[in-house]
Design an enzyme around this catalytic site. Sequence first.
Site, PDB file in Angstrom:
ATOM      1  N   HIS A 180      -2.518  -2.224 -10.148  1.00 48.68           N
ATOM      2  CA  HIS A 180      -1.989  -3.389  -9.435  1.00 48.68           C
ATOM      3  C   HIS A 180      -0.606  -3.038  -8.899  1.00 48.68           C
ATOM      4  CE1 HIS A 180      -0.808  -7.527  -8.557  1.00 48.68           C
ATOM      5  NE2 HIS A 180      -2.088  -7.812  -8.625  1.00 48.68           N
ATOM      6  N   ASP A 183      -9.916  -8.400 -11.248  1.00 52.65           N
ATOM      7  CA  ASP A 183     -11.273  -8.111 -10.744  1.00 52.65           C
ATOM      8  C   ASP A 183     -12.128  -7.323 -11.718  1.00 52.65           C
ATOM      9  OD1 ASP A 183      -9.533  -7.776  -7.748  1.00 52.65           O
ATOM     10  OD2 ASP A 183     -11.011  -9.339  -8.164  1.00 52.65           O
TER      11      ASP A 183
HETATM   12  C1  SDX Z   1      -6.119  -7.862  -6.218  1.00 54.45           C
HETATM   13  O1  SDX Z   1      -1.362  -8.070  -4.765  1.00 54.45           O
HETATM   14  C2  SDX Z   1      -2.058  -8.977  -5.565  1.00 54.45           C
HETATM   15  O2  SDX Z   1      -1.513  -9.764  -6.249  1.00 54.45           O
HETATM   16  C3  SDX Z   1      -3.588  -8.794  -5.462  1.00 54.45           C
HETATM   17  C4  SDX Z   1      -4.386  -9.647  -6.463  1.00 54.45           C
HETATM   18  C5  SDX Z   1      -4.284 -11.143  -6.139  1.00 54.45           C
HETATM   19  O3  SDX Z   1      -4.536 -11.933  -7.038  1.00 54.45           O
HETATM   20  O4  SDX Z   1      -4.083 -11.481  -4.908  1.00 54.45           O
HETATM   21  O5  SDX Z   1      -3.935  -9.399  -7.780  1.00 54.45           O
HETATM   22  C6  SDX Z   1      -5.881  -9.327  -6.361  1.00 54.45           C
HETATM   23  O6  SDX Z   1      -6.211  -7.372  -5.109  1.00 54.45           O
HETATM   24  C7  SDX Z   1      -6.151  -7.014  -7.465  1.00 54.45           C
HETATM   25  C8  SDX Z   1      -6.316  -5.480  -7.130  1.00 54.45           C
HETATM   26  C9  SDX Z   1      -7.793  -5.225  -6.857  1.00 54.45           C
HETATM   27  N1  SDX Z   1      -7.979  -3.850  -6.336  1.00 54.45           N
HETATM   28  C10 SDX Z   1      -8.539  -2.898  -7.127  1.00 54.45           C
HETATM   29  O7  SDX Z   1      -8.864  -3.078  -8.297  1.00 54.45           O
HETATM   30  C11 SDX Z   1      -8.782  -1.587  -6.398  1.00 54.45           C
HETATM   31  C12 SDX Z   1      -8.350  -0.401  -7.288  1.00 54.45           C
HETATM   32  N2  SDX Z   1      -6.916  -0.414  -7.411  1.00 54.45           N
HETATM   33  C13 SDX Z   1      -6.122   0.216  -6.440  1.00 54.45           C
HETATM   34  O8  SDX Z   1      -6.631   0.668  -5.288  1.00 54.45           O
HETATM   35  C14 SDX Z   1      -4.627   0.043  -6.564  1.00 54.45           C
HETATM   36  O9  SDX Z   1      -4.308   0.030  -7.885  1.00 54.45           O
HETATM   37  C15 SDX Z   1      -4.061  -1.175  -5.870  1.00 54.45           C
HETATM   38  C16 SDX Z   1      -4.464  -1.250  -4.436  1.00 54.45           C
HETATM   39  C17 SDX Z   1      -4.504  -2.419  -6.569  1.00 54.45           C
HETATM   40  C18 SDX Z   1      -2.536  -1.090  -5.953  1.00 54.45           C
HETATM   41  O10 SDX Z   1      -2.178   0.036  -5.216  1.00 54.45           O
HETATM   42  P1  SDX Z   1      -0.624   0.402  -5.023  1.00 54.45           P
HETATM   43  O11 SDX Z   1       0.261  -0.605  -5.624  1.00 54.45           O
HETATM   44  O12 SDX Z   1      -0.413   0.733  -3.592  1.00 54.45           O
HETATM   45  O13 SDX Z   1      -0.470   1.634  -5.928  1.00 54.45           O
HETATM   46  P2  SDX Z   1      -0.729   3.090  -5.468  1.00 54.45           P
HETATM   47  O14 SDX Z   1      -1.991   3.149  -4.658  1.00 54.45           O
HETATM   48  O15 SDX Z   1       0.526   3.619  -4.892  1.00 54.45           O
HETATM   49  O16 SDX Z   1      -1.054   3.787  -6.863  1.00 54.45           O
HETATM   50  C19 SDX Z   1      -0.015   4.294  -7.658  1.00 54.45           C
HETATM   51  C20 SDX Z   1      -0.625   5.554  -8.276  1.00 54.45           C
HETATM   52  C21 SDX Z   1      -1.270   6.468  -7.243  1.00 54.45           C
HETATM   53  O17 SDX Z   1      -1.185   7.772  -7.776  1.00 54.45           O
HETATM   54  P3  SDX Z   1      -0.031   8.754  -7.128  1.00 54.45           P
HETATM   55  O18 SDX Z   1      -0.270   8.813  -5.640  1.00 54.45           O
HETATM   56  O19 SDX Z   1       1.285   8.113  -7.494  1.00 54.45           O
HETATM   57  O20 SDX Z   1      -0.274  10.096  -7.826  1.00 54.45           O
HETATM   58  O21 SDX Z   1      -1.695   5.161  -9.168  1.00 54.45           O
HETATM   59  C22 SDX Z   1      -2.934   5.689  -8.692  1.00 54.45           C
HETATM   60  C23 SDX Z   1      -2.732   6.068  -7.228  1.00 54.45           C
HETATM   61  O22 SDX Z   1      -3.579   7.142  -6.880  1.00 54.45           O
HETATM   62  N3  SDX Z   1      -3.914   4.605  -8.810  1.00 54.45           N
HETATM   63  C24 SDX Z   1      -5.143   4.745  -9.286  1.00 54.45           C
HETATM   64  C25 SDX Z   1      -5.695   3.453  -9.264  1.00 54.45           C
HETATM   65  N4  SDX Z   1      -4.810   2.588  -8.771  1.00 54.45           N
HETATM   66  C26 SDX Z   1      -3.702   3.309  -8.484  1.00 54.45           C
HETATM   67  N5  SDX Z   1      -5.827   5.827  -9.709  1.00 54.45           N
HETATM   68  C27 SDX Z   1      -7.090   5.601 -10.144  1.00 54.45           C
HETATM   69  N6  SDX Z   1      -7.704   4.381 -10.166  1.00 54.45           N
HETATM   70  C28 SDX Z   1      -7.034   3.292  -9.727  1.00 54.45           C
HETATM   71  N7  SDX Z   1      -7.615   2.085  -9.734  1.00 54.45           N
END
Ligand code: SDX
Length: 431
Positions: free
Chosen positions: A308, A366
């Site tokens: 998140h 989720d």
């Molecule tokens: C919702 O914003 C809100 O409040 C949203 C929400 C709401 O109520 O409106 O809470 C609802 O959208 C919840 C999120 C649902 N999405 C997912 O579950 C999809 C999987 N998660 C991700 O794609 C990710 O965690 C996000 C999109 C939710 C957040 O992404 P960020 O904040 O842009 O973080 P990032 O992509 O920069 O990740 C930070 C690091 C990265 O690694 P590095 O590049 O630093 O090496 O963490 C890793 C990412 O690769 N990472 C993950 C991961 N999520 C982040 N690695 C593996 N699995 C994951 N799920």
Amino acid sequence: MPEPTKTATLTFDNKSIELPMHSPSVGPDAVDIRKLYASGDIFTYDPGFTSTASCRSTITYIDGDKGELLYRGYPIEQLADKSSYLECCFLLLYGELPTADQMKEFTTRVTRHTMLHEQVHYFFRGFRRDAHPMATMVGVVGAMSAFYHDSLDINDPWQREVAAIRMIAKMPTIAAMAYKYSIGQPFVYPRNDLNYAENFLHMCFSVPAEPYRVDPVLAKAMDRIFTLHADHEQNASTSTVRLAGSSGANPFACIAAGIACLWGPAHGGANQACLEMLREIGTVDRIPEFIARAKDKDDPFRLMGFGHRVYKNFDPRAKVMKESADEVLDLLGIHDNETLKVAKELEKIALEDAYFVEKKLYPNVDFYSGIILEAMGFPTSMFTPIFALSRTVGWVSQWKEMIADTDQKIGRPRQLYVGAPKRDYVDITKR
Ligand code: SDX
């Protein structure tokens, strides 16, 4: 906004710029950069807005480190346990919990707006039956501006209020119609003798051929899911609604934009993607393979329902959802649900893995919701529409707040241009 309490000094190129700072009621201070470009001829750079406050708001507060979520100051755990979705709608819209009389009046107003203009039924018929319900919802909600001309003028507070009530009241009807249309069953009209969650289940699962009894425990679980998804500060879809609203677009067009944004698998589409991922994993012994893929930089796979932007601790909604999953499956007599078993083991393994611990990746809202919704009888394609109908109150509350905010103006970000500097046209014969 109260007068700035302190200033930040930005020093560069032998220049020094004083920027006012604002202190919130709770959370980080904010540097006010509105005059930065005019005074320093520079921009800030923040793709994804990781460190940018786009507005001031009094609606929802999230503390990502503590894993805390407050609707108008009330903790989500207490609201999920003691309140109802419609009471939370009143709270999010008007800022305070309603008195008994206010709740009665509000419930009547919402109940009396649940039907859709009969012509909208024909609008549905233009879609293919196998259209994703989110595609249908984006279309139908956008089309509402073609039917409800008496609540389009955003400068009229009464019309804003009517549009807000209409959206909250009609979204369950639209979502249920999208579902019925996709399975070739007749639309079911709302019933005013049922509460909000009972009505949605009734419109989704009853058929004209026989009576349908809404299970009150499932209705309570449904209502709780609505509450957990109601609002969440300036997430991507809410920011989309605010940006669309900042141009003066009508409320239905703004909500349609929010639905479109929510559909993405990185946002509200994650509940569908998460259940499909859990099904693909299939059994507990395959979890290590998927954990390895999630950690592999060269593999675009991510653990859906994990991570998140704000929460760097447990998403409090996921905790409530996990408890609710156990309750609903138990009620339904589903005791050896392989998907729930995989989900719980996946969570356990991930939370012991250095990669997830270092990056502070926890289950989000989720991760468990799809397990409950599937057990209740919904297909995965209905998971995000249910998120959209739940979030509608958050979208309209934030939209109303934005319009009333004297600080707000049309949203128009700038850019860090890295393209070609000015150059002259070259005739094709000379290229
Ligand atoms: C919702 O914003 C809100 O409040 C949203 C929400 C709401 O109520 O409106 O809470 C609802 O959208 C919840 C999120 C649902 N999405 C997912 O579950 C999809 C999987 N998660 C991700 O794609 C990710 O965690 C996000 C999109 C939710 C957040 O992404 P960020 O904040 O842009 O973080 P990032 O992509 O920069 O990740 C930070 C690091 C990265 O690694 P590095 O590049 O630093 O090496 O963490 C890793 C990412 O690769 N990472 C993950 C991961 N999520 C982040 N690695 C593996 N699995 C994951 N799920």
